[in-house]
Motif scaffolding. Sequence first.
Motif, PDB file in Angstrom:
ATOM      1  N   GLY A   1       0.605  -1.099   0.030  1.00 23.80           N
ATOM      2  CA  GLY A   1       0.048   0.070   0.080  1.00 23.80           C
ATOM      3  C   GLY A   1       0.673   1.311   0.074  1.00 23.80           C
ATOM      4  O   GLY A   1       2.193   0.975   0.010  1.00 23.80           O
TER       5      GLY A   1
ATOM      6  N   GLU B   1     -10.158   8.103  -4.176  1.00 20.92           N
ATOM      7  CA  GLU B   1     -10.876   6.830  -4.587  1.00 20.92           C
ATOM      8  C   GLU B   1     -11.435   6.753  -5.954  1.00 20.92           C
ATOM      9  O   GLU B   1     -11.436   5.794  -6.670  1.00 20.92           O
ATOM     10  CB  GLU B   1     -12.357   6.821  -3.682  1.00 20.92           C
ATOM     11  CG  GLU B   1     -12.244   6.092  -2.077  1.00 20.92           C
ATOM     12  CD  GLU B   1     -13.478   6.231  -1.386  1.00 20.92           C
ATOM     13  OE1 GLU B   1     -13.158   5.548  -0.546  1.00 20.92           O
ATOM     14  OE2 GLU B   1     -14.193   6.853  -1.985  1.00 20.92           O
TER      15      GLU B   1
ATOM     16  N   GLY C   1      -9.257   4.847  -8.321  1.00 27.12           N
ATOM     17  CA  GLY C   1      -9.399   3.519  -8.214  1.00 27.12           C
ATOM     18  C   GLY C   1      -8.637   2.775  -7.012  1.00 27.12           C
ATOM     19  O   GLY C   1      -8.142   1.653  -7.260  1.00 27.12           O
ATOM     20  N   LYS C   2      -8.394   3.666  -5.916  1.00 28.32           N
ATOM     21  CA  LYS C   2      -7.719   3.262  -4.796  1.00 28.32           C
ATOM     22  C   LYS C   2      -8.784   2.931  -3.701  1.00 28.32           C
ATOM     23  O   LYS C   2      -9.646   3.393  -3.691  1.00 28.32           O
ATOM     24  CB  LYS C   2      -6.748   4.345  -4.276  1.00 28.32           C
ATOM     25  CG  LYS C   2      -5.485   4.661  -5.351  1.00 28.32           C
ATOM     26  CD  LYS C   2      -4.897   3.623  -5.767  1.00 28.32           C
ATOM     27  CE  LYS C   2      -3.730   4.042  -6.791  1.00 28.32           C
ATOM     28  NZ  LYS C   2      -2.933   2.873  -7.118  1.00 28.32           N
ATOM     29  N   GLN C   3      -8.139   1.755  -3.006  1.00 30.61           N
ATOM     30  CA  GLN C   3      -9.041   1.625  -1.726  1.00 30.61           C
ATOM     31  C   GLN C   3      -8.383   2.583  -0.506  1.00 30.61           C
ATOM     32  O   GLN C   3      -6.965   2.424  -0.265  1.00 30.61           O
ATOM     33  CB  GLN C   3      -8.742   0.026  -1.276  1.00 30.61           C
ATOM     34  CG  GLN C   3      -9.307  -0.076   0.274  1.00 30.61           C
ATOM     35  CD  GLN C   3      -8.785  -1.531   0.737  1.00 30.61           C
ATOM     36  OE1 GLN C   3      -7.798  -1.879   0.249  1.00 30.61           O
ATOM     37  NE2 GLN C   3      -9.146  -1.811   1.907  1.00 30.61           N
ATOM     38  N   VAL C   4      -9.148   3.571  -0.162  1.00 35.80           N
ATOM     39  CA  VAL C   4      -8.631   4.430   1.135  1.00 35.80           C
ATOM     40  C   VAL C   4      -9.144   4.118   2.381  1.00 35.80           C
ATOM     41  O   VAL C   4     -10.144   4.089   2.352  1.00 35.80           O
ATOM     42  CB  VAL C   4      -9.017   6.016   0.387  1.00 35.80           C
ATOM     43  CG1 VAL C   4      -8.473   7.139   1.292  1.00 35.80           C
ATOM     44  CG2 VAL C   4      -8.520   6.241  -1.091  1.00 35.80           C
ATOM     45  N   ILE C   5      -7.962   4.053   3.073  1.00 34.49           N
ATOM     46  CA  ILE C   5      -8.315   3.996   4.709  1.00 34.49           C
ATOM     47  C   ILE C   5      -7.988   5.265   5.274  1.00 34.49           C
ATOM     48  O   ILE C   5      -6.687   5.555   5.144  1.00 34.49           O
ATOM     49  CB  ILE C   5      -7.619   2.692   5.058  1.00 34.49           C
ATOM     50  CG1 ILE C   5      -8.467   1.390   4.601  1.00 34.49           C
ATOM     51  CG2 ILE C   5      -7.814   2.660   6.698  1.00 34.49           C
ATOM     52  CD1 ILE C   5      -7.623   0.085   4.795  1.00 34.49           C
TER      53      ILE C   5
ATOM     54  N   ALA D   1      -3.356  -2.760   6.907  1.00 33.46           N
ATOM     55  CA  ALA D   1      -3.842  -1.829   5.859  1.00 33.46           C
ATOM     56  C   ALA D   1      -2.716  -1.809   4.457  1.00 33.46           C
ATOM     57  O   ALA D   1      -3.498  -1.799   3.468  1.00 33.46           O
ATOM     58  CB  ALA D   1      -4.148  -0.357   6.385  1.00 33.46           C
TER      59      ALA D   1
ATOM     60  N   ASP E   1      -2.535  -5.003   2.959  1.00 36.41           N
ATOM     61  CA  ASP E   1      -3.959  -5.217   2.117  1.00 36.41           C
ATOM     62  C   ASP E   1      -3.787  -4.396   0.705  1.00 36.41           C
ATOM     63  O   ASP E   1      -4.839  -4.453  -0.103  1.00 36.41           O
ATOM     64  CB  ASP E   1      -5.006  -4.846   2.871  1.00 36.41           C
ATOM     65  CG  ASP E   1      -6.370  -5.536   2.127  1.00 36.41           C
ATOM     66  OD1 ASP E   1      -6.294  -6.468   1.648  1.00 36.41           O
ATOM     67  OD2 ASP E   1      -7.284  -4.897   2.093  1.00 36.41           O
TER      68      ASP E   1
ATOM     69  N   ALA F   1      -3.804  -0.806   0.528  1.00 36.12           N
ATOM     70  CA  ALA F   1      -4.406   0.052   0.727  1.00 36.12           C
ATOM     71  C   ALA F   1      -3.863   1.469   0.377  1.00 36.12           C
ATOM     72  O   ALA F   1      -2.622   1.692   0.787  1.00 36.12           O
ATOM     73  CB  ALA F   1      -5.544   0.134   1.733  1.00 36.12           C
TER      74      ALA F   1
END
Length: 210
Positions: free
Chosen positions: A4, A29, A32-36, A86, A89, A91
């Motif tokens: 990540g 987002e 196309g990113k998974q943002v946490i 995170a 994964d 992110a």
Amino acid sequence: MTQGIFITLEGPDGAGKTTVLQELVPRLEALGKQVITTREPGGVAIAEEIRSVILNPQNTAMDDKTELLLYIAARRQHLKERIIPALEDGALLLVDRFIDSSVAYQGFGRGLDIEAIDWLNQYATDGRKPDLTLYFDIDVEEGLARIARNKHRDVDRLDMETLDLHERVRKGYLTIVDKEAERVVKIDASENVEKVVEAAYTAIYDRLFR
């Protein structure tokens, strides 16, 4: 497995970084990113309990070194439970405060030994540093005036500190910016929210995605 991206947001009180963080999420987002998102101190149950002790305005007897060690303990737990999973994964992780806050607040602000703080940060994080840090800079008096105007914000123990401490904290952050220009980008937080968000997004995109 894709590693990540680790981004931290730093700044003196009233710089508005938490608001900017929230505004950045949908824009990132859209890439196309998974943002946490998460915060320090806190982010996980144990660290949130430590946060409540640190910021409790009744804890005026807290020693400066005790304060530092509580932040470091919260950081370690947060790293193990939230940050590392995170990133593993894949992110894009946005963290509201991290290692630089300890240098600025407890080092420059409280006058504690900065080499010792650097060692503690290194120990607690296993040497992990952000890929990018956004530092939101604002005049101390304006930052504190923003806090005073925010009627929905709870007053915490750090809000009760002197103007002089907050000036030293800002000086600390600016020192970090000069020392680690390859990692830290300075953002003018005195502008309106839209301009600050745009500057932050541009810094992220240019440094990490272009």
